[in-house]
Design an enzyme around this catalytic site. Structure first.
Site, mmCIF file in Angstrom:
data_model
loop_
_atom_site.group_PDB
_atom_site.id
_atom_site.type_symbol
_atom_site.label_atom_id
_atom_site.label_comp_id
_atom_site.label_asym_id
_atom_site.label_seq_id
_atom_site.Cartn_x
_atom_site.Cartn_y
_atom_site.Cartn_z
ATOM 1 N N HIS A 125 0.986 -1.214 0.005
ATOM 2 C CA HIS A 125 -0.052 0.075 -0.157
ATOM 3 C C HIS A 125 0.933 1.122 0.144
ATOM 4 O O HIS A 125 2.060 1.136 0.054
ATOM 5 C CB HIS A 125 -0.965 0.012 1.087
ATOM 6 N N HIS B 293 1.355 3.983 1.912
ATOM 7 C CA HIS B 293 2.023 4.690 3.026
ATOM 8 C C HIS B 293 3.496 4.772 2.807
ATOM 9 O O HIS B 293 4.285 3.856 2.670
ATOM 10 C CB HIS B 293 1.543 3.915 4.233
ATOM 11 N N ASP C 185 5.841 4.767 5.194
ATOM 12 C CA ASP C 185 6.773 3.845 5.783
ATOM 13 C C ASP C 185 6.668 2.501 5.176
ATOM 14 O O ASP C 185 7.044 1.432 5.623
ATOM 15 C CB ASP C 185 6.238 3.572 7.172
ATOM 16 N N HIS C 186 5.991 2.399 3.946
ATOM 17 C CA HIS C 186 6.122 1.225 3.109
ATOM 18 C C HIS C 186 6.785 1.273 1.924
ATOM 19 O O HIS C 186 7.080 0.250 1.154
ATOM 20 C CB HIS C 186 4.649 0.476 2.966
ATOM 21 N N HIS D 59 -7.323 -0.745 5.693
ATOM 22 C CA HIS D 59 -6.480 0.138 6.070
ATOM 23 C C HIS D 59 -6.042 1.185 4.984
ATOM 24 O O HIS D 59 -6.259 2.479 5.527
ATOM 25 C CB HIS D 59 -5.046 -0.797 6.467
ATOM 26 N N ASP E 45 0.055 -3.934 6.229
ATOM 27 C CA ASP E 45 -0.511 -3.339 7.651
ATOM 28 C C ASP E 45 -2.139 -3.939 7.634
ATOM 29 O O ASP E 45 -2.901 -3.188 8.077
ATOM 30 C CB ASP E 45 -0.612 -1.975 7.437
ATOM 31 N N HIS F 235 4.855 -4.636 10.809
ATOM 32 C CA HIS F 235 5.248 -3.940 12.109
ATOM 33 C C HIS F 235 5.127 -4.590 13.319
ATOM 34 O O HIS F 235 4.733 -5.862 13.107
ATOM 35 C CB HIS F 235 4.119 -2.831 12.442
HETATM 36 ZN ZN ZN Z 1 0.052 1.691 6.507
#
Ligand code: ZN
Length: 240
Positions: free
Chosen positions: A55, A57, A59-60, A113, A132, A170
């Site tokens: 996805h 985001h 942090d990905h 998400h 996530d 995570h």
């Molecule tokens: Zn995420």
């Protein structure tokens, strides 16, 4: 054989790097950042061919551009989020397949998400990269979707073979376990896992990957009896 390496990044992200011995192919899943990934690949003598994103985001996907610049790799990710991930080369959706050497990864659409979130299931290797959507004893927050969508995702992932290794993005397990025992105070499997997770974290050990079997026994979101119950539990966890 697929070898999967954990690379800790940022506060609590896990970047996964999977290497197929037979073909020498290497894929990085959800690189939060580039340098630790490039360093780990160099240490192992692996050449990164691909990135798979679950996805959009940051942090990905934050490491996408720098890893591509360094390696020339191909980046695959969710077609529904292509406008938010400008580095994508290959757009995939439900029913599509990604390849790591001869090993096929089935793309599963698991929105909630984020609206276009996908997971990668490699049946022949018995592994799944879920981003996530599913966490050890938890699930992702409902930023762009509904409890009904997440409940459907949980049912779908619960139906994968129980021994499937689940690679979440995570290290949230301790917080999730502390919530799970509140959600299901009579669940002995949850109590036992909470103790094991507390011990592992106190030793500084990772608690991911998990398995579908362990999640079916202890994950209060996968175990929710309805979308409504999942929604109540998700709202309670958000405030926990
Ligand atoms: Zn995420």
């Amino acid at each position: 054989m697929i070898e999967v390496v954990r690379i800790a990044a940022l506060q609590d992200n896990y970047i996964w790097m999977a290497h197929d011995d037979a073909s020498g192919a290497t894929v990085v899943i959800d690189p939060a950042e580039a340098q630790p990934v490039l360093d780990e690949a160099a240490r192992r003598g692996w050449t990164i061919d691909q990135i798979w994103n679950t996805h959009w985001h940051g942090d990905h996907t934050g490491g996408n551009a720098a890893i591509k610049a360094a390696t020339g790799c191909t980046i695959t990710g969710p077609a529904a989020e292509a406008d938010k991930i400008p580095t994508l080369d290959v757009l995939v959706d439900e029913g599509d397949t990604a390849q790591l050497g001869a090993i096929a990864a089935q793309v599963l659409a698991v929105p909630a998400h984020t609206a276009g979130h996908i997971a990668y299931h490699l049946p022949a290797a018995g592994i799944a990269f879920v981003g996530d959507t599913l966490f050890a004893m938890g699930c992702g927050r409902l930023f762009e979707g509904t409890a009904a969508q997440m409940w459907a995702n949980m049912q779908r992932l619960a139906a994968l073979p129980p021994e499937t290794l689940v690679y979440c993005a995570h290290e949230y397990t301790l917080s999730n376990a502390r919530f799970a025992i509140v959600a299901e105070p009579d669940n002995r499997a949850v109590a036992a896992r909470l103790a094991a997770v507390e011990a592992a974290r106190s030793r500084g050990e990772a608690t991911v990957p998990t398995t579908i079997a362990d999640e079916r026994a202890t994950n209060p979101f996968m175990r929710a009896g309805s979308a409504e119950e999942l929604g109540r539990r998700r709202a309670a966890k958000d405030a926990f």
